[in-house]
Design an enzyme around this catalytic site. Structure first.
Site, mmCIF file in Angstrom:
data_model
loop_
_atom_site.group_PDB
_atom_site.id
_atom_site.type_symbol
_atom_site.label_atom_id
_atom_site.label_comp_id
_atom_site.label_asym_id
_atom_site.label_seq_id
_atom_site.Cartn_x
_atom_site.Cartn_y
_atom_site.Cartn_z
ATOM 1 N N CYS A 1 41.262 39.282 39.927
ATOM 2 C CA CYS A 1 40.513 38.719 38.793
ATOM 3 C C CYS A 1 40.325 39.766 37.687
ATOM 4 O O CYS A 1 41.294 40.138 37.047
ATOM 5 C CB CYS A 1 39.216 38.107 39.310
ATOM 6 S SG CYS A 1 38.601 36.838 38.222
ATOM 7 N N HIS B 1 39.985 35.226 43.884
ATOM 8 C CA HIS B 1 39.218 36.163 44.726
ATOM 9 C C HIS B 1 39.540 35.942 46.202
ATOM 10 O O HIS B 1 38.864 35.147 46.864
ATOM 11 C CB HIS B 1 37.717 35.924 44.512
ATOM 12 C CG HIS B 1 37.193 36.416 43.216
ATOM 13 N ND1 HIS B 1 36.566 37.620 43.073
ATOM 14 C CD2 HIS B 1 37.201 35.851 42.004
ATOM 15 C CE1 HIS B 1 36.199 37.793 41.821
ATOM 16 N NE2 HIS B 1 36.575 36.730 41.142
ATOM 17 N N GLU C 1 38.867 37.701 48.656
ATOM 18 C CA GLU C 1 37.806 38.260 49.513
ATOM 19 C C GLU C 1 36.646 37.287 49.734
ATOM 20 O O GLU C 1 35.748 37.571 50.502
ATOM 21 C CB GLU C 1 37.283 39.577 48.908
ATOM 22 C CG GLU C 1 36.376 39.450 47.699
ATOM 23 C CD GLU C 1 37.084 39.091 46.393
ATOM 24 O OE1 GLU C 1 38.303 38.798 46.415
ATOM 25 O OE2 GLU C 1 36.416 39.071 45.350
HETATM 26 N N1 GLN Z 1 36.000 36.700 33.265
HETATM 27 C C1 GLN Z 1 35.897 38.019 33.806
HETATM 28 C C2 GLN Z 1 36.496 39.056 32.860
HETATM 29 O O1 GLN Z 1 37.007 38.723 31.858
HETATM 30 C C3 GLN Z 1 36.583 38.117 35.149
HETATM 31 C C4 GLN Z 1 35.835 37.306 36.157
HETATM 32 C C5 GLN Z 1 36.007 37.753 37.554
HETATM 33 O O2 GLN Z 1 36.423 38.878 37.855
HETATM 34 N N2 GLN Z 1 35.612 36.895 38.457
HETATM 35 O O3 GLN Z 1 36.451 40.205 33.145
#
Ligand code: GLN
Length: 198
Positions: free
Chosen positions: A79, A178, A180
């Site tokens: 992410c 994610h 995890e």
């Molecule tokens: N939207 C977040 C960002 O731009 C990322 C979200 C996440 O890691 N769950 O950093």
């Protein structure tokens, strides 16, 4: 492999990664300073907030050490971690307050690419390239980025429908979701398999 798995513990949900590696019998070690990279065999950049991660990485002087580490060690970004690994970001202003990716994975990423109306969702992901083809991986997306372009250097290893949701380039791995946050250990195991060849 003797050294523990490194977790970039600047910000975000690294604790869940620690628990997942523990379930796989692997010790982890937090990384917050450049010299701590010497203690680990591979590294996870967790989800969180990429603007904060980017700023902390520069403040601590971790940008070049991380790039050097990634040149010959496995790194998995999930992410916000994928946003940090990306080669380029779409629609981001170059500014002192914006996210500066590390430029390691040959792909372009759009932050918050699924829009606000579906900030978070779980969806089955076909992750054959990560040892999770059948059954599909129940992937948790939280304000997730979208992978909008994949260059010739990177390979798509998981898809949600037609859309790429994970890419791999050598021993670098970037996921929009994610892994995890479920009990399914297959993706962490696939990352350790990559790391096992170090
Ligand atoms: N939207 C977040 C960002 O731009 C990322 C979200 C996440 O890691 N769950 O950093």
């Amino acid at each position: 492999m003797s050294k523990p798995v490194g977790l970039l513990t600047l910000q975000g949900d690294y604790e869940k990664h620690r628990q997942t590696f523990a379930a796989l019998g692997r010790e982890t070690c937090g990384v917050r300073r450049p010299d701590e990279l010497d203690r680990v065999s591979c590294l996870v950049i967790p989800g969180g907030e990429s603007t904060t991660l980017s700023r902390l990485i520069d403040r601590i002087g971790l940008r070049e050490p991380l790039r050097r580490f990634a040149a010959d060690h496995p790194v998995m970004g999930t992410c916000a971690g994928l946003i940090m690994l990306a080669g380029a970001l779409e629609g981001e202003e170059e500014s002192d307050f914006g996210v500066k990716p590390l430029g390691l994975l040959d792909c372009t990423v759009l932050r918050n690419g699924y829009g606000r109306q579906i900030d978070s969702f779980t969806a089955p992901v076909a992750a054959g390239g990560l040892g999770a083809a059948e059954p599909p991986f129940a992937a948790v997306f939280i304000r997730a980025p979208r992978i909008t372009a994949v260059g010739p250097g990177a390979e798509v290893v998981a898809r949600h429908g037609e859309e790429p949701v994970a890419v791999r380039q050598g021993r670098l791995l970037g996921l929009t979701f994610h892994p995890e946050l479920t009990d399914d250990l297959r993706i962490h195991r696939a990352f350790l398999d990559l790391a096992g060849s170090v």
